[in-house]
Structures are given as C-alpha cells and as structure tokens.
Design an enzyme around this catalytic site. Sequence first.
Site, mmCIF file in Angstrom:
data_model
loop_
_atom_site.group_PDB
_atom_site.id
_atom_site.type_symbol
_atom_site.label_atom_id
_atom_site.label_comp_id
_atom_site.label_asym_id
_atom_site.label_seq_id
_atom_site.Cartn_x
_atom_site.Cartn_y
_atom_site.Cartn_z
ATOM 1 N N TYR A 253 -36.975 81.540 18.038
ATOM 2 C CA TYR A 253 -37.238 80.056 17.571
ATOM 3 C C TYR A 253 -38.297 79.511 18.802
ATOM 4 O O TYR A 253 -39.246 78.771 18.464
ATOM 5 C CB TYR A 253 -36.053 78.824 17.901
ATOM 6 C CG TYR A 253 -35.399 79.462 16.901
ATOM 7 C CD1 TYR A 253 -35.188 78.573 15.584
ATOM 8 C CD2 TYR A 253 -34.207 80.413 17.541
ATOM 9 C CE1 TYR A 253 -34.069 78.594 14.747
ATOM 10 C CE2 TYR A 253 -32.904 79.974 16.941
ATOM 11 C CZ TYR A 253 -33.073 79.276 15.258
ATOM 12 O OH TYR A 253 -31.929 79.156 14.026
ATOM 13 N N THR A 284 -38.004 84.664 9.756
ATOM 14 C CA THR A 284 -38.239 83.545 10.744
ATOM 15 C C THR A 284 -36.707 84.327 11.217
ATOM 16 O O THR A 284 -36.256 84.193 9.820
ATOM 17 C CB THR A 284 -38.781 82.284 9.675
ATOM 18 O OG1 THR A 284 -37.170 81.859 9.062
ATOM 19 C CG2 THR A 284 -39.965 82.006 9.374
ATOM 20 N N ASP A 285 -36.840 83.626 12.664
ATOM 21 C CA ASP A 285 -35.629 83.518 12.826
ATOM 22 C C ASP A 285 -35.083 81.867 12.029
ATOM 23 O O ASP A 285 -35.955 80.938 11.258
ATOM 24 C CB ASP A 285 -35.435 82.520 14.282
ATOM 25 C CG ASP A 285 -33.944 82.752 14.120
ATOM 26 O OD1 ASP A 285 -32.566 82.661 13.561
ATOM 27 O OD2 ASP A 285 -33.273 82.829 15.895
ATOM 28 N N TRP A 286 -33.267 81.244 11.690
ATOM 29 C CA TRP A 286 -33.085 80.341 10.765
ATOM 30 C C TRP A 286 -33.575 79.115 10.873
ATOM 31 O O TRP A 286 -33.542 78.769 12.061
ATOM 32 C CB TRP A 286 -31.619 80.498 10.595
ATOM 33 C CG TRP A 286 -31.358 81.628 9.643
ATOM 34 C CD1 TRP A 286 -30.687 80.796 8.400
ATOM 35 C CD2 TRP A 286 -31.706 82.893 9.883
ATOM 36 N NE1 TRP A 286 -30.263 81.908 7.931
ATOM 37 C CE2 TRP A 286 -30.701 82.869 7.901
ATOM 38 C CE3 TRP A 286 -32.563 83.546 9.833
ATOM 39 C CZ2 TRP A 286 -31.065 84.504 7.605
ATOM 40 C CZ3 TRP A 286 -33.036 85.440 9.343
ATOM 41 C CH2 TRP A 286 -32.064 85.260 8.147
ATOM 42 N N ALA A 288 -36.788 78.494 11.898
ATOM 43 C CA ALA A 288 -37.905 78.608 12.215
ATOM 44 C C ALA A 288 -39.183 78.071 12.451
ATOM 45 O O ALA A 288 -40.063 77.822 12.861
ATOM 46 C CB ALA A 288 -37.585 79.903 13.930
#
Length: 872
Positions: A253, A284-286, A288
């Site tokens: 993030y 990506t992270d969620w 992000a």
Amino acid sequence: MSTTRLLHLALLSGLLPWSWASSPAETLHPRDDEAFSPPYYPAPAGGWLSDWADAYEKAYRVVSNMTLAEKVNLTTGTGMFMGPCAGQTGSALRFGIPNLCLHDSPLGIRNSDHNTAFPPGVTVGATFDKDLMYQRGVELGEEARGKGVNVLLGPVVGPTFRKPRGGRNWEGFGADPSLQAIGGSLTIKGMQSTGAIACLKHFIGNEQEMHRESSVITQGYSSNIDDRTLHEIYLWPFAEGVRAGTGSVMMAYNDVNRSTCSQNSLLINGILKDELGFQGFVVTDWLAQLGGVSSALAGLDMSMPGDGAIPLLGDSYWGSELSRSVLNGTVPMERLNDMVTRIVATWYQMGQDQDYPLPNFSSNTLDETGPLYPGALISPTGVVNQYVNVQGDHNITAHAIARDAITLLKNNNHTLPLSTSDSLHIFGTDAGPNSNGLNSCTDQGCDNGVLTMGWGSGTSRLPYLVTPQEAIANLSSNAQFYITDTFPSVTPNSSDIALVFINADSGENYITVESNPGDRTTADLYAWHNGDDLVTAAAAKYSRVVVIIHTVGPLILESWIDLPSVQAVLIAHLPGQEAGYSLTDVLFGTYSPSGHLPYTIPYQESDYPSSVGLLDQVFGQIQDPFTETLYIDYRHFLNANITPRYPFGHGLSYTTFTYSAPVLTTITPLDTAYPPARATKGSTPSYPTTLPNPSEVAWPSTLTRIWRYLYPYLDDPSSITSNSTTASYPYPSGYSTTPKPAPRAGGAQGGNPALWDIAFSVQVTITNTGNYSGRAVAQLYVELPSSDVLGVDTPAKQLRQFEKTGTLTPGESQTVELNVTRKDLSIWDVVVQDWKVPVDGDGVTFWVGEGLGDLRVECAVGGTCAVVDSVS
Ligand code: BGC
C-alpha cells in the site's frame, strides 16, 4: 576530502538516499535531502527465460487471438464483492480462461469452511524446519485448489519485523531476511507444486499498519529506504521468492521513496522485472491502485479488486478506462499485451488449464445460497457454498508445526517436562476457548481465549480448536483450571505447580482491537489483559511457575522473568487450530521443545533503534526514513553492543547437544569479486502493435449488465481516436519506450544465477548428549571481513543457513551440511549495482550454533575450523 570522494564514500556506505545511490548518473536530484524514486521505463516484457518458455509459447498463441475486451478483462478485477473471492478478474472463456479467483490467506483459506487453520508464518519460522515449511506450502496449495482459488494471496515476507510493534509481522517468518527467504521460497514451491499460484507480498517496505494506505482523503506513509538496505534486507526474501518461481507479486500500500508502490516504476519495472527477472504478474494490494495509465506504464499487470478511487461505485482506473487508454494510444499496445501474456503464461505455468476447479465457496457468506454479486445489491442468486472439505490429513502438519515451533526460553531445575500426575493449577483466559464462541470475531479481530493467530486478512476460520485447557484436562489426572485473567484467591500446597497463560495480539489496520489499530500502539510490548500481573501474582504464591506465551512477536518480560519461582517459560507463538495437543506434547515431555526465536527479545523497548517506533501524524504524508539501515533486530543489538534478554535463535531443549568434527569445504571458488557476466536476455513474444478495432470493446448486445460490475466495455468506442503524443498525456518524467540495457545483477529468476553458486559448505556432527530425545537446529551465521576489504561496514553476524536434525535419541548423532552461496557472502555495491564478495572468501568466518547466544563452531576461511565455547 573532495566532494567526489565524499560522495563515493557515502554511496558505498549506502547512506545516501536512493536518488543518488541507485543510478547516480541519471538520478541526481535537486533535493538530495529527500528520498526520491527514479523513473524506470519502459516495462520489461516477460517471457525471456527458458523456465517459462513453454508457458509463454502457449500464452502467445492465446493472447494473439484475444479481443481487446478479453485482454482488459484479465487485467482488472470485477469489483469489490463481485464474486466469491477477495477479488476476481474478468474471464476469456473462448480460451477456457475463467474469472481468476484471488483469495487469502497465507495460513489457510480465509472466510471459508472445512479448511485447515495452519499456524502463521512466525510460528513456521520458529520451527527452523525446512520440510515443514515446504509441506505446509503443499497443503495450503491443495486447499486452495480444492476450493477453486487460482491465486492464493501469500506467503508474506514483508513486513519483516523492522518495527517490533508492527501489526502484521506475525504473517511472515521472522526478523531476518534469510529466514524469510527460506520460509517464503519453500512455501511457494510447495504451494505451486499443486497448481495454485502463489502471491508473494507485500512489495515492499510495509512495516507498520497505521497510515499504510492512500485514499482520496489521506496519503499513505513513505518508507524511505536506501539502495543497499533495500537489497540486503527487504528485497532479499522477494528475490528468493522470485527465484522459487512465484507466479505473482503483490505491491504494498505504502510509498517507497515517495512513489507509491503500485505505480513505482523503479520497483516494478526496474527491480522486480528487470533485475530479478520476474516472469509472472504484478498485482495491487486491495484498492492500492492510484492511477490508471501511470500504473500500467510503471509495470502493474493486474488491479484488485478492480475498483477506482472509491470502491463500489462501479468505476475503475482500468476496466473500460484501460480499453480507452489503449484505443487512444496513451497506453502502448505492447504494454497491454505484456500484462495479459504474463497473466496467461502464469496460468499455464502452473497447469491451471488442466482441470483446475472453479470456486466452490463464497467468502461473503456461509449460507448455501446467496447473491452471486453481493456488491451489486440486486444480484442473481444461486448456490454459493458447496462446503467442500479440503482438510485432508493436514491437521498432522499443522500440529507438527505448532509443536516444533514451541520455544523454551528458560527451564530452571528441570521443571519441565511435567508429569501427568503433577498437581497443576492453570491460570489465564489464554488457556481456554473464546467465550463468545469459535470464530465469533470477523477475521479473528478480538483477543478472547487462546491466541491462535493475529487478526485481519491473514487469517482463516478455525474448523475446530483444541484449547490448552481441553488438552491438559484430557491428559492430566490432577489439573484445576482458573480461566480468568484476574488472579483468584487460592491457597496452593508446596507441590502445586502454576501454569500461567498470557498472550499478545496484533493484526491488520482495518480492525482495531482493544485500542490497537493493527499495530500494538496501546498494548506496547507487554502481555495483554494484564498478563504480566497474572504471572507476578502466581509467582508470589507458588514456588514453581511455568509461563506459556502465545504472541505475535517480541514481548518485554522483565517484570517477572527473574522472579525465583518463575522456573520455566515457553513461547508457543501462534499455534493455529492445534493449540492444545501441540503444547501438551511438550509440557508432558512426549517431545522436547525444538523451536527457536525468530526475533530478539530485548530487556526494554528503548534497546531498539529509535527509528523503528510507530509513526503517527494527522496532516501530510508521514516520512519514514529507514535510518537504522541494515541494523534491525539482532543486527542492531550486535552493532550497538546491547545484550538482549534472549538473543535471536535462542531455544532450549530438554536434552543437550554437542557439536563436533566441523569441516569447511570450498565448493565453487570465489575468484572474482563480482559474479561472472550475466547471460543476455532471451527474446519475448512479439505481437502486432496495431491498435485493435474499437468494436472489440463495444457493449455486447446479449449482455445482461450487473450494476457496479466492472466491464471492459465502452459506450461509443468508435469515437475514440489515437492521439498519443506527450502533449495529450502528461507522461511521467523519464518516460521512454526504448528498453534499458539489461541490469548486470540480473540474468535469471531472482538475479544472476551465479549468485546461487554454492561457495562453501560447513559440515558438523551433532550428538544428543542428554537424556531425552530431541531435535537440534544448526544455525549458520556469516561474519564478513572488516570494512577495509569490502569498503563498507557489515553486520557482525548474519544468519544465512540452517538445518534441523531429525529426532535424535540419547547418544545418537547426525551430520548436517550447511551450504553457503556467493550471494550469502555478498554486499550490494551501490555504485557498481551488483553483488560483491570478498575474493576467495578472504576474511569470512562462519559460526554455527543453537542461536546467536550459543555458538558452537567457528570456521575461518583459509584458517581453522573448530568447536568453540559458547559465546554470547
Ligand atoms: C491486505 C492483503 C490481502 C488483501 C485481500 C489487503 O487489505 O493487505 O494482504 O491479501 O487485502 O484481502
């Protein structure tokens, strides 16, 4: 001293910010006092390594025939709560590619049923057992496959315990890059042997939970890391994971050097894809993702769960916007083709084209039927849970890990093991069940009963739980339980033994537990629920007290550890579902404890570097300079000459071991300081660069649209014309479409393959000289020569290898072999941008022992190899 000389020295020491250090010629920056991440464009295409050649060949054939809509579909999530998994891509059904399910967690299938809740990474790290690391990976993969999870979101090798209070340290394997690297890569190999795709995360520098994430109202912190520290500490386990063939990598993030990870071109294009030769896809992270074109150009391949700045509005930075930016020429067709080829090649690489199951569970509900797209509010419904039991006999591995991680800190007067006929008085809610019921807290976001794992996305539901209370009650003929954290009124006999259970929890930032927002802000590094007082109170009444600790990481033990009646202390880490019998195996002596600390336990928190505290700030972006550089955890304690309470690697046994007959052998001579030149890059798939026909992303007339679902389609695609010029889109500074020369440190997955040449091997024989059966852990620490040889200071000792013996009966011996690679002896040369060893290993010393405070063997390259007295 001249400015040039000063600059050179500062670069060598790795102390200048990255703007100077990574590529001095192009990265001089007017504000050298600020971190800055230099641009690295274009994104290197995947497919140039022979290990992936077949998969890329297959992917090429498919991607060559895909429409623009199909391509965009595979890059973009369908939206939050728009399917059964934490996230899912769109599909390309014409080619047999379904919506790909990406789902947590690194310790078991999250928010599901009939799954195993394995112990998390920190517990696995504490076993120092490579077979268990691999086997747990296999079984996680089997459970992912059994549930239809294409991409299992783990393992975690970042955070890496830089901040002892950091909320998610426990998801990874410990406070050392090699321990993380070995744990992570064996997990990946195990998982992927089943066909599940691993997702190595979080890349990189996500060392605290608070303020990690940018959104429309706030900006996540910037982890400001110099080039050498990045390579030698934080990147190390990621490099090993790429070498192990991980199919995907998740971007963190936070920002690194003021550029957000999900669109940091140096991190993705430069380091991951070029230097480390990563062939899979980057996700990506969620939520992000912060930009569409920018992230595509910076090398991102997949956006999860697909939503734009505000989730659930039905818009995306990609999806239809990616279709638009390709059609108008802003995102080059080559880039989109590479994104999709990477995803499809990974799918083939793991064999997911061969009967890989579709998801048969829903992480949104435990009901059998329900909405297929809960985020749509009005959604078609159907069967969402088939309750497939994927547990197999995985409880055996889960149990073995929980048991073989148990770390005996202290055992005066042979208090342990206990006898089942001893009179035992058991204190503490941590011995018992969750008083509100099993799995009563979402994502384990509470500390109630025995602590089996931290909280957040890195968890799973417990299919069952054997508590210590139950296990002790079943085995002991003489146990009384006081499942309370307030010391009750008891009058013990002199033969009574008190067992006091305490714990310390932490987790992910979206849940706050007892005023701890993920990180241990309020709890500090102390036991929760006044656990330290409980121990002290027991110690005042009983002459024999055994303390059992379930913890996410280091604790300060000073208020009670030296009290005369505190005879024995066990750290049982986070045991997962098998908490009870794994502990009684050790308490009652069926097994000797064989776990070792995967981090240091200090006397006091102020013994850590001041730069590793949590950062909090209301306005503006938090800058988190990693000024302690390489010196985290034990590297710091050694460097600052601070004696810890229990050093890294510490762990006693009921038995004793001697080390004898050490032999150091040179395997591959290190006759050059830098590895031999890398091989040239192989070719990559080449597609026509012509723009697709806009009609490929027109809404299909037969489609029944789901509200808020993210599609690749546009209303009037034929109106979009190509206008790609630097004037029409503000390309990032440094943007270029001319490929960079291949980095000299690269050459294969993980980097130049010569870095993994085995340079030396240390053999040593370990004999059980005590009265119990037990397992020893031989830990090999490298001491590099003084700074005049390598030109830089190095940590006094660094763990690089370990081997755990089998169970040795009294008198039995086993010879272990510890292999050390060229990379294990290297420093990252920030000027040359390559790994550098002392030629021939001159000046290197190897230490082998049962922990940093219990070293038994010293072998000097070119000198003697001898058994030594234990050194602290
Ligand atoms: C976490 C990831 C996780 C993802 C999906 C994020 O909040 O940081 O580790 O995989 O959510 O649940």
